[in-house]
Design an enzyme around this catalytic site. Structure first.
Site, PDB file in Angstrom:
ATOM      1  CG  HIS A   1      -6.251  -1.837  -0.360  1.00 19.44           C
ATOM      2  ND1 HIS A   1      -4.683  -0.993  -1.137  1.00 19.44           N
ATOM      3  CD2 HIS A   1      -5.282  -1.863   0.959  1.00 19.44           C
ATOM      4  CE1 HIS A   1      -4.649  -0.565  -0.552  1.00 19.44           C
ATOM      5  NE2 HIS A   1      -4.482  -1.220   0.450  1.00 19.44           N
TER       6      HIS A   1
ATOM      7  CG  ASP B   1      -7.248  -1.371  -4.167  1.00 21.13           C
ATOM      8  OD1 ASP B   1      -8.309  -0.440  -3.340  1.00 21.13           O
ATOM      9  OD2 ASP B   1      -6.194  -1.390  -4.109  1.00 21.13           O
TER      10      ASP B   1
ATOM     11  CB  CYS C   1      -1.211   0.023   1.176  1.00 24.03           C
ATOM     12  SG  CYS C   1      -2.111   1.517   0.678  1.00 24.03           S
TER      13      CYS C   1
END
Length: 292
Positions: A261, A225, A168
């Protein structure tokens, strides 16, 4: 919005002022903001056969704590920098380092927020973003990662075989560092954002440096995501394909359809076991393919 998704719209740009370290040691366990942990799926890698634990990376303005894991014997190990999510170098990131060490790497995860606050102590994600994450300049991060490479070279690592991976927030940094350091042989970016606003602290996004990579990057992304639109992934793919850099053109992005995600984060509800395992296999093959 996912906990560590795009946060540019949430916080104002903060001027880049040099400051000394206020975090001088790594915390234990998992960050407060990710509690409760999905304990059933947590992967725990032991340190048998490894040298693993906290180290200090010396900088001009102080010492930066980092987690290091490497085989207990031998030397001249290929080096992989492991870049944290927004939650800092908590147990998940340390375990990733041990997983890499079991494969024969010297893995180093620096606490890149150490000048700005302890990310593990915040129980509220928005507060963590505003008080810590938003204040971290990209230039500072690049310099701190450079310092980790220098530490590795002086402590048994073969920086001629340098890789980087991140998750991330760290996925975005992986793309940027592959464009920053000519020593990078390969990178693996896990769901790092690719486009977004720029500021004094974040003057470039991965799309802006897509044509300047020194080492090819494998991007691993979730098709569901909510913080990283598929359109931005297509933008990045096109930029890589048309890039003047051979390393950029050799880069690729794999999208897992229907996956959210943070699908590699085994301590979170977003974890997807099969896709995480497939991504880990792809990471290993990618690093080996490109000499790391």
């Amino acid at each position: 919005m996912t906990a560590d998704a795009d946060f540019d719209s949430l916080v104002p740009a903060v001027p880049f002022n040099r400051r000394s370290f206020i975090v001088t040691a790594l915390g234990a366990g998992f960050a407060l903001a990710v509690q409760p942990v999905s304990a059933k799926s947590v992967i725990t890698t032991d340190s048998k056969g490894l040298t693993a634990g906290e180290i200090m990376i010396v900088k001009a303005d102080g010492e930066m704590p980092a987690y290091r894991a490497q085989p207990a014997t031998g030397g001249n190990w290929p080096v992989v920098l492991v870049v944290q999510e927004i939650f800092g170098v908590h147990e998940y990131i340390r375990d990733v380092c041990r997983r890499l060490a079991k494969l024969g790497y010297q893995a180093i995860a620096p606490e890149l927020y150490a000048r700005h606050g302890n990310p593990q102590q915040y129980s509220n994600v928005q507060e963590l973003l505003q008080r810590v994450v938003s204040k971290v300049p990209d230039a500072q991060v690049m310099a701190d990662l450079d310092a980790c490479v220098a530490w590795a070279k002086a402590n048994g690592g073969d920086t001629g075989r340098l890789g980087i991976t991140g998750f991330c927030w760290g996925g975005r940094i992986t793309w940027l560092y592959a464009a920053h350091n000519p020593q990078v042989k390969a990178g693996v970016a896990w769901y790092g954002k690719l486009v977004g606003p720029t500021s004094e602290l974040t003057p470039s996004q991965p799309l802006d440096v897509a044509g300047k990579l020194h080492g090819p990057v494998l991007g691993l992304y979730g098709g569901a995501d909510q913080g990283i639109p598929l359109a931005s992934i297509e933008q990045m793919r096109k930029a890589l394909a048309l890039a003047p850099s051979a390393a950029s053109r050799a880069s690729t992005i794999h999208v897992y359809d229907g996956v959210p995600h943070a699908f590699h984060a085994d301590y979170r509800a977003s974890y997807r076991k099969d896709e995480a395992a497939d991504g880990w296999r792809r990471l290993q093959a990618w690093l080996k393919q490109h000499g790391v």
